[in-house]
Design a protein around this motif. Structure first.
Motif, short mmCIF file in Angstrom:
data_model
loop_
_atom_site.label_atom_id
_atom_site.label_comp_id
_atom_site.label_asym_id
_atom_site.label_seq_id
_atom_site.Cartn_x
_atom_site.Cartn_y
_atom_site.Cartn_z
N ASP A 45 0.86 -1.20 0.00
CA ASP A 45 0.00 0.00 0.00
C ASP A 45 0.89 1.24 0.00
O ASP A 45 0.68 2.17 -0.79
CB ASP A 45 -0.87 0.07 1.28
N GLU A 68 -5.09 7.61 0.16
CA GLU A 68 -5.51 7.02 1.43
C GLU A 68 -4.39 7.04 2.46
O GLU A 68 -4.64 7.36 3.62
CB GLU A 68 -5.98 5.57 1.22
N GLU A 69 -3.20 6.71 2.08
CA GLU A 69 -2.14 6.55 3.08
C GLU A 69 -1.52 7.87 3.50
O GLU A 69 -1.16 8.05 4.65
CB GLU A 69 -1.06 5.59 2.57
N ASP A 85 -6.62 5.46 -4.31
CA ASP A 85 -6.50 4.36 -3.35
C ASP A 85 -5.43 3.45 -3.94
O ASP A 85 -5.66 2.75 -4.93
CB ASP A 85 -7.83 3.61 -3.17
N LEU A 87 -4.05 0.73 -3.01
CA LEU A 87 -4.34 -0.70 -2.98
C LEU A 87 -5.70 -0.86 -2.29
O LEU A 87 -5.80 -0.65 -1.08
CB LEU A 87 -3.24 -1.45 -2.20
N ASP A 88 -6.71 -1.13 -3.05
CA ASP A 88 -8.04 -1.32 -2.47
C ASP A 88 -8.28 -2.82 -2.37
O ASP A 88 -8.19 -3.55 -3.37
CB ASP A 88 -9.11 -0.67 -3.35
N THR A 90 -6.99 -4.41 0.79
CA THR A 90 -5.78 -4.79 1.52
C THR A 90 -5.99 -6.05 2.37
O THR A 90 -5.07 -6.85 2.52
CB THR A 90 -5.29 -3.62 2.40
CA CA Z 1 -6.42 1.14 0.40
#
Ligand code: CA
Ligand code: IPD
Ligand code: CA
Length: 260
Positions: A45, A68-69, A85, A87-88, A90
């Motif tokens: 991510d 997101e992060e 996003d 990595l959607d 996770t």
């Molecule tokens: Ca994510």
């Protein structure tokens, strides 16, 4: 112009996808929890978002980014904003389950104009440009234009949903909706990636989708896929983050009788 942004977004998504495949099912995920034990993040991510943010800053230094992060970066009042996003899905990813994707959207003055959802393990690339339809390319195949499901009966529909990360502390966790709609539909799926759920609605692999308490990065790209594939995305309620229902207009109307 928008095609240029789309190509750029696709290249970023493919690059992030390569990072994700490199760590997938390995023992080097450096997994940590975020808001609670259900909310996890991995090295993939973080590295995917860093890569995407770096690429945007190199190419379009005046554009803002919401990821997101890393949260919001750049001038949010500017004309262009990327919503990412990295990595959607996770939880799937951390379990070795193959439904996960990169979600990248570009907004112009608050309107989403480009959306890319790329599931690297499944080798499915979903794209949309406002006014240009939604498309899916599988593997090395040719892009195919997407159309949402034409079903008009809930009883024949397969619908998906998800559950919020605060499900243990907050009883408003969607289980009541599942209990109400389950007897009315062919079946319910919990795929584990809201962006991929919306891509599935756009491509009629799912007939409908609803979820409460999502975030912009989960849905910006996927919402454009659905609307460009002839579907509708409606807000379910104002008090629980981004809460939405997606599908064709008829099924969305029926789903709203049972989910809220
Ligand atoms: Ca994510
Ligand atoms: C999550 C996934 C999941 C949804 C959660 C999201 P993440 O995103 O989209 O399907 O149910 O609400 O937060 O954490 O894997 O990026
Ligand atoms: Ca997400």
């Amino acid at each position: 112009m928008l095609e240029e942004y789309l190509d750029f977004a696709v290249r970023m998504a493919e690059e992030a996808g390569r990072i994700q495949l490199a760590y997938f099912r390995g023992d080097d995920l450096a997994m940590k929890t975020k808001s609670n034990v259900s909310d996890v993040v991995t090295r993939a991510d973080r590295e995917s978002e860093e890569l995407i943010v770096r690429r945007i800053a190199e190419r379009y230094p005046t554009h803002a980014v919401l990821g997101e992060e890393g949260g919001a970066r750049g001038d949010a009042a500017g004309e262009w904003r990327w919503v990412v996003d990295p990595l959607d899905g996770t939880t799937n990813y951390s379990q070795g389950l193959p439904v996960f994707c990169v979600s990248i959207a570009l907004q112009h003055r608050g309107e989403t104009v480009v959306g890319v959802v790329y599931a690297p393990y499944l080798r499915e690339l979903f794209t949309a440009v406002r006014g240009g339809g939604a498309w899916c390319r599988r593997g090395a195949g040719e892009p195919v234009r997407l159309q949402v499901s034409a079903k008009q009966e809930l009883a024949r529909s397969v619908v998906a949903t998800g559950f919020p990360y605060d499900k243990s502390e907050n009883p408003d966790n969607n289980s009541d909706n599942v209990a109400r709609i389950l007897p009315r539909v062919r079946d319910v799926r919990r795929m584990g990636s809201a962006a991929y759920d919306l891509a599935c609605v756009a491509s009629s692999m799912l007939d409908g989708f609803w979820e409460l308490n999502l975030h912009e990065w989960d849905v910006c790209a996927g919402n454009l896929l659905v609307t460009e594939a002839g579907g509708v995305v409606e807000s379910l309620r104002p008090d629980r983050g981004i809460s939405l229902v997606a599908g064709n207009a008829t099924l969305v109307g029926y789903m709203k009788q049972y989910v809220r």
